[in-house]
Motif scaffolding. Sequence first.
Motif, short mmCIF file in Angstrom:
data_model
loop_
_atom_site.label_atom_id
_atom_site.label_comp_id
_atom_site.label_asym_id
_atom_site.label_seq_id
_atom_site.Cartn_x
_atom_site.Cartn_y
_atom_site.Cartn_z
N LEU A 68 0.86 -1.18 0.00
CA LEU A 68 0.00 0.00 0.00
C LEU A 68 0.90 1.23 0.00
CD1 LEU A 68 -2.35 -1.19 2.92
CD2 LEU A 68 -2.40 -1.89 0.51
N LEU A 69 0.68 2.12 -0.96
CA LEU A 69 1.54 3.29 -1.10
C LEU A 69 0.84 4.51 -0.51
CD1 LEU A 69 4.06 4.71 -2.17
CD2 LEU A 69 2.94 4.85 -4.41
N ALA A 70 1.46 5.12 0.50
CA ALA A 70 0.89 6.30 1.17
C ALA A 70 1.32 7.57 0.44
CB ALA A 70 1.34 6.35 2.63
N ILE A 71 0.34 8.25 -0.16
CA ILE A 71 0.54 9.59 -0.73
C ILE A 71 -0.43 10.48 0.05
CG2 ILE A 71 0.59 10.96 -2.86
CD1 ILE A 71 0.65 8.32 -4.42
N ASN A 72 -0.12 10.69 1.33
CA ASN A 72 -1.14 11.16 2.26
C ASN A 72 -0.88 12.54 2.86
OD1 ASN A 72 1.04 10.11 3.68
ND2 ASN A 72 -0.19 9.17 5.28
N GLN A 84 0.04 14.49 -8.22
CA GLN A 84 -0.58 13.72 -9.29
C GLN A 84 0.43 12.77 -9.92
OE1 GLN A 84 -2.07 16.81 -11.82
NE2 GLN A 84 -3.88 17.23 -10.54
N GLY A 85 1.66 13.24 -10.06
CA GLY A 85 2.72 12.37 -10.58
C GLY A 85 3.01 11.19 -9.68
N ALA A 86 2.86 11.40 -8.37
CA ALA A 86 3.05 10.30 -7.42
C ALA A 86 1.99 9.22 -7.63
CB ALA A 86 3.01 10.83 -5.99
N VAL A 87 0.75 9.64 -7.88
CA VAL A 87 -0.32 8.68 -8.17
C VAL A 87 -0.04 7.97 -9.49
CG1 VAL A 87 -2.78 8.43 -8.67
CG2 VAL A 87 -2.04 9.96 -6.84
N ASP A 88 0.38 8.72 -10.50
CA ASP A 88 0.73 8.11 -11.79
C ASP A 88 1.80 7.04 -11.59
OD1 ASP A 88 -0.96 10.03 -12.91
OD2 ASP A 88 0.69 11.36 -13.50
N GLY A 89 2.81 7.37 -10.79
CA GLY A 89 3.89 6.42 -10.52
C GLY A 89 3.41 5.18 -9.82
N ALA A 90 2.42 5.34 -8.93
CA ALA A 90 1.89 4.19 -8.20
C ALA A 90 1.27 3.18 -9.14
CB ALA A 90 0.86 4.67 -7.19
N THR A 91 0.58 3.66 -10.15
CA THR A 91 -0.04 2.74 -11.11
C THR A 91 1.03 2.04 -11.95
OG1 THR A 91 -0.32 4.47 -12.80
CG2 THR A 91 -2.10 4.18 -11.19
N ASP A 92 2.07 2.76 -12.29
CA ASP A 92 3.17 2.15 -13.05
C ASP A 92 3.87 1.06 -12.25
OD1 ASP A 92 2.65 3.85 -15.17
OD2 ASP A 92 4.20 5.30 -14.61
N LEU A 93 4.00 1.30 -10.95
CA LEU A 93 4.71 0.36 -10.09
C LEU A 93 3.88 -0.89 -9.80
CD1 LEU A 93 6.13 2.99 -7.60
CD2 LEU A 93 7.54 1.40 -8.93
N GLY A 94 2.56 -0.78 -9.91
CA GLY A 94 1.71 -1.93 -9.65
C GLY A 94 1.44 -2.19 -8.20
N VAL A 95 1.33 -1.13 -7.38
CA VAL A 95 0.99 -1.32 -5.97
C VAL A 95 -0.44 -1.81 -5.87
CG1 VAL A 95 2.62 0.43 -5.19
CG2 VAL A 95 0.25 1.08 -5.67
N ASP A 96 -0.77 -2.40 -4.72
CA ASP A 96 -2.10 -2.97 -4.54
C ASP A 96 -3.15 -1.93 -4.16
OD1 ASP A 96 -1.65 -6.05 -4.72
OD2 ASP A 96 0.01 -5.28 -3.48
N ALA A 97 -2.74 -0.83 -3.58
CA ALA A 97 -3.66 0.25 -3.23
C ALA A 97 -2.85 1.51 -2.96
CB ALA A 97 -4.51 -0.10 -2.02
N VAL A 98 -3.51 2.65 -3.09
CA VAL A 98 -2.91 3.94 -2.76
C VAL A 98 -3.70 4.56 -1.62
CG1 VAL A 98 -2.37 6.24 -3.61
CG2 VAL A 98 -2.08 4.28 -5.10
N ILE A 99 -2.97 5.08 -0.62
CA ILE A 99 -3.58 5.68 0.56
C ILE A 99 -3.52 7.20 0.39
CG2 ILE A 99 -3.55 5.80 3.07
CD1 ILE A 99 -1.76 3.26 3.02
#
Length: 337
Positions: A68-72, A84-99
């Motif tokens: 789970l990636l915290a962008i909080n 927004q770029g941090a969220v974009d990066g999360a999808t590229d990395l394939g994390v299971d969820a973003v916080i």
Amino acid sequence: MSRQKVPQLICPAGSLPALKAAIDHGADAVYLGYRNDTNARNFAGLNFDRKAMVEGIRYAQARGRQVLLAINTFAQPGRAADWQGAVDGATDLGVDAVILADVGLLDYACRRYPDLRLHLSVQGSATSYEAVNFAHREFGVRRAVLPRVLTLAQVETVIRNTPVEIEVFGFGSLCVMNEGRCWLSSYATGESPNTVGACSPAKYVKWEKSAGEMNTRLNGILIDCFRDDEPAGYPTLCKGRFEVDGETYYALEEPTSLNVLEILPEIARIGVAAIKVEGRQRSPTYVAQVTRTLRAALDELANANQRFHVRPAWQAELARVSEGSQVTLGAYDRPWR
């Protein structure tokens, strides 16, 4: 052998060794952050660059665990693209969820990536089922982390009135304020966890050694004075000792750790989806010790064929890594109500 449903165990990963310690000792998921101010534990030496994050995600997911990636933190004026770029990066990395906590960022994430699983951070300060349901209705949030200010009965009320999974804190340092609404660090330094990702940012901290004692200051404010035989704590305003009416003591909050071992059956009964361990700023040894202990307790709770009881060895293990060597049930238990 029949088994009772128990909450997931969510453990902190402030570094790659801490992530591996959590996974190796039984965490169902880990939470981590980028090495910048998009996460609320933005301290030097913590968090992940892309290379370490890729390795950590691979390590966890190969073992059937989640990341789970915290962008909080909250996007700052003129810099929305960074978050927004941090969220974009999360999808590229394939994390299971973003916080996430920032409403604007939740809106961006759900519109840009409708299949991305979103969790509402504790920094979002959702203390009622109305707030949780708003996040679900508007942004498709699947899980919410509740602030550590609710009684167990209040947590149960939230769970009964929302389709959203509820995550609560189970061990670690307490916050005297309602997370997401604390202004103490901002008052003293102009910076806070919600803006730069750090409570009492290190650049404002000063240690003053003199004969027999150590003074700690935050942006010039005297937070505490420690004798040579006392461990010197990090200077945060909420956990400082101050003179009040001629008496010096912990005026806001004593250093102590939350520990829910004895109410684990109740936490499971009311339908809590996940128990979170605080401590991304703590060592891999801390992570291993707490994860191992809570895993053992949850596994025993899951065994419906035996009566759950808290083992003294578990309490001893957690006491060794408790802040101030003290533990509490915090707001979960208010017998005076």
